[in-house]
Motif scaffolding. Sequence first.
Motif, PDB file in Angstrom:
ATOM      1  N   ASP A   9      40.424  30.730  26.586  1.00  0.00           N
ATOM      2  CA  ASP A   9      39.531  31.898  26.592  1.00  0.00           C
ATOM      3  C   ASP A   9      40.316  33.193  26.700  1.00  0.00           C
ATOM      4  N   TYR A  10      41.357  33.155  27.499  1.00  0.00           N
ATOM      5  CA  TYR A  10      42.197  34.353  27.598  1.00  0.00           C
ATOM      6  C   TYR A  10      42.872  34.642  26.266  1.00  0.00           C
ATOM      7  N   LEU A  11      43.390  33.562  25.632  1.00  0.00           N
ATOM      8  CA  LEU A  11      44.113  33.762  24.367  1.00  0.00           C
ATOM      9  C   LEU A  11      43.219  34.366  23.287  1.00  0.00           C
ATOM     10  N   LEU A  22      50.142  35.625  30.306  1.00  0.00           N
ATOM     11  CA  LEU A  22      49.835  34.251  30.734  1.00  0.00           C
ATOM     12  C   LEU A  22      51.126  33.492  31.045  1.00  0.00           C
ATOM     13  N   GLN A  23      52.115  33.656  30.179  1.00  0.00           N
ATOM     14  CA  GLN A  23      53.402  32.972  30.397  1.00  0.00           C
ATOM     15  C   GLN A  23      54.028  33.415  31.708  1.00  0.00           C
ATOM     16  N   LEU A  24      53.890  34.710  31.980  1.00  0.00           N
ATOM     17  CA  LEU A  24      54.468  35.269  33.206  1.00  0.00           C
ATOM     18  C   LEU A  24      53.776  34.694  34.439  1.00  0.00           C
ATOM     19  N   VAL A  25      52.464  34.683  34.421  1.00  0.00           N
ATOM     20  CA  VAL A  25      51.709  34.208  35.591  1.00  0.00           C
ATOM     21  C   VAL A  25      51.887  32.707  35.793  1.00  0.00           C
ATOM     22  N   LEU A  26      51.854  31.948  34.693  1.00  0.00           N
ATOM     23  CA  LEU A  26      51.920  30.485  34.813  1.00  0.00           C
ATOM     24  C   LEU A  26      53.360  29.979  34.835  1.00  0.00           C
ATOM     25  N   GLN A  27      54.308  30.923  34.565  1.00  0.00           N
ATOM     26  CA  GLN A  27      55.730  30.542  34.519  1.00  0.00           C
ATOM     27  C   GLN A  27      55.958  29.407  33.520  1.00  0.00           C
ATOM     28  N   LYS A  28      55.362  29.563  32.332  1.00  0.00           N
ATOM     29  CA  LYS A  28      55.496  28.577  31.255  1.00  0.00           C
ATOM     30  C   LYS A  28      55.877  29.315  29.978  1.00  0.00           C
ATOM     31  N   GLY A  51      45.145  41.406  37.452  1.00  0.00           N
ATOM     32  CA  GLY A  51      45.862  42.588  37.955  1.00  0.00           C
ATOM     33  C   GLY A  51      46.911  43.055  36.955  1.00  0.00           C
ATOM     34  N   LEU A  52      47.633  42.098  36.393  1.00  0.00           N
ATOM     35  CA  LEU A  52      48.682  42.446  35.418  1.00  0.00           C
ATOM     36  C   LEU A  52      48.074  43.013  34.134  1.00  0.00           C
ATOM     37  N   ILE A  53      46.935  42.457  33.717  1.00  0.00           N
ATOM     38  CA  ILE A  53      46.264  42.971  32.514  1.00  0.00           C
ATOM     39  C   ILE A  53      45.884  44.444  32.731  1.00  0.00           C
ATOM     40  N   GLU A  54      45.344  44.736  33.898  1.00  0.00           N
ATOM     41  CA  GLU A  54      44.957  46.132  34.187  1.00  0.00           C
ATOM     42  C   GLU A  54      46.171  47.050  34.142  1.00  0.00           C
TER      43      GLU A  54
END
Length: 264
Positions: A9-11, A22-28, A51-54
Amino acid sequence: MQESSRVDDYLKCQFSDIALLLQLVLQKNSVWLINNKQYQLSKQEKNLLNGLIEKRKSGVPFAYLSGKQGFYHLNFKVTTDTLIPRPETEILIDIALDLCKNKPCNLLDLGTGSGNIAISLADKNPDWQVSATDFSENALAVARQNATSKINFYQGDWFAAVPNQTFDLIISNPPYIAENDAHLADLKHEPIEALSAGKDGLEAIKIIIKQAPLHLNKQGFLLLEHGYDQRKAIIEMLKAKFTSIKTFNDYNHQNRAILAQLKT
Ligand code: GLN
């Protein structure tokens, strides 16, 4: 942001940096994201991501969110105390490597910021003697953490940081944007003192060109990055004390760097 918290859904949202965040938050990595579109983010991951999106939407550069930026062959820690290394600065590395190929070199990087120039060159040439300065203690602390080999770091205002020292090559990517330049508005998250220098953007370059001869060994070189419209003015400033002036364009075909040799 939205009710569902699946990667999928985010993608689908229209925000262009969403996959990177997403990669940053999930570390993937990106492959993991593609293979795990059904993954449900935890509440904590969702909060962090939102928070990062904002922040990203409000214009904070991605490098300040990830705390990292690639430059030449290395990855550099960056903070809001340091400029984010730019790809166009990589030509300085190519020029310096070419200039001192198979030779010992004692070089100085003035205004090192995250240390990207000094550290890339020292990493490629473990036998060179590399020094780097910055006015900002906070920037120097970041550069020290980034160092991959021995570098002499000095705090101070341009050459005041290295009194009585001389070098074979002095390099700098100094602040060179005019203080009333409209582009500065887009760069407001980066340290202004690393970007802008006086009415015409030439204030720092003038100081460096004036004082460099006192800090260069015989037939030493000065290598500067500069603005797309500053080449002529810089050549005029160099002429008194320097010879063999060479100019270089960046990947966008803009005038970007100048190399000159101290007259004998
Ligand atoms: N030397 C660093 C760089 O090239 C910092 C330059 C600066 O702060 N003006 O990115």
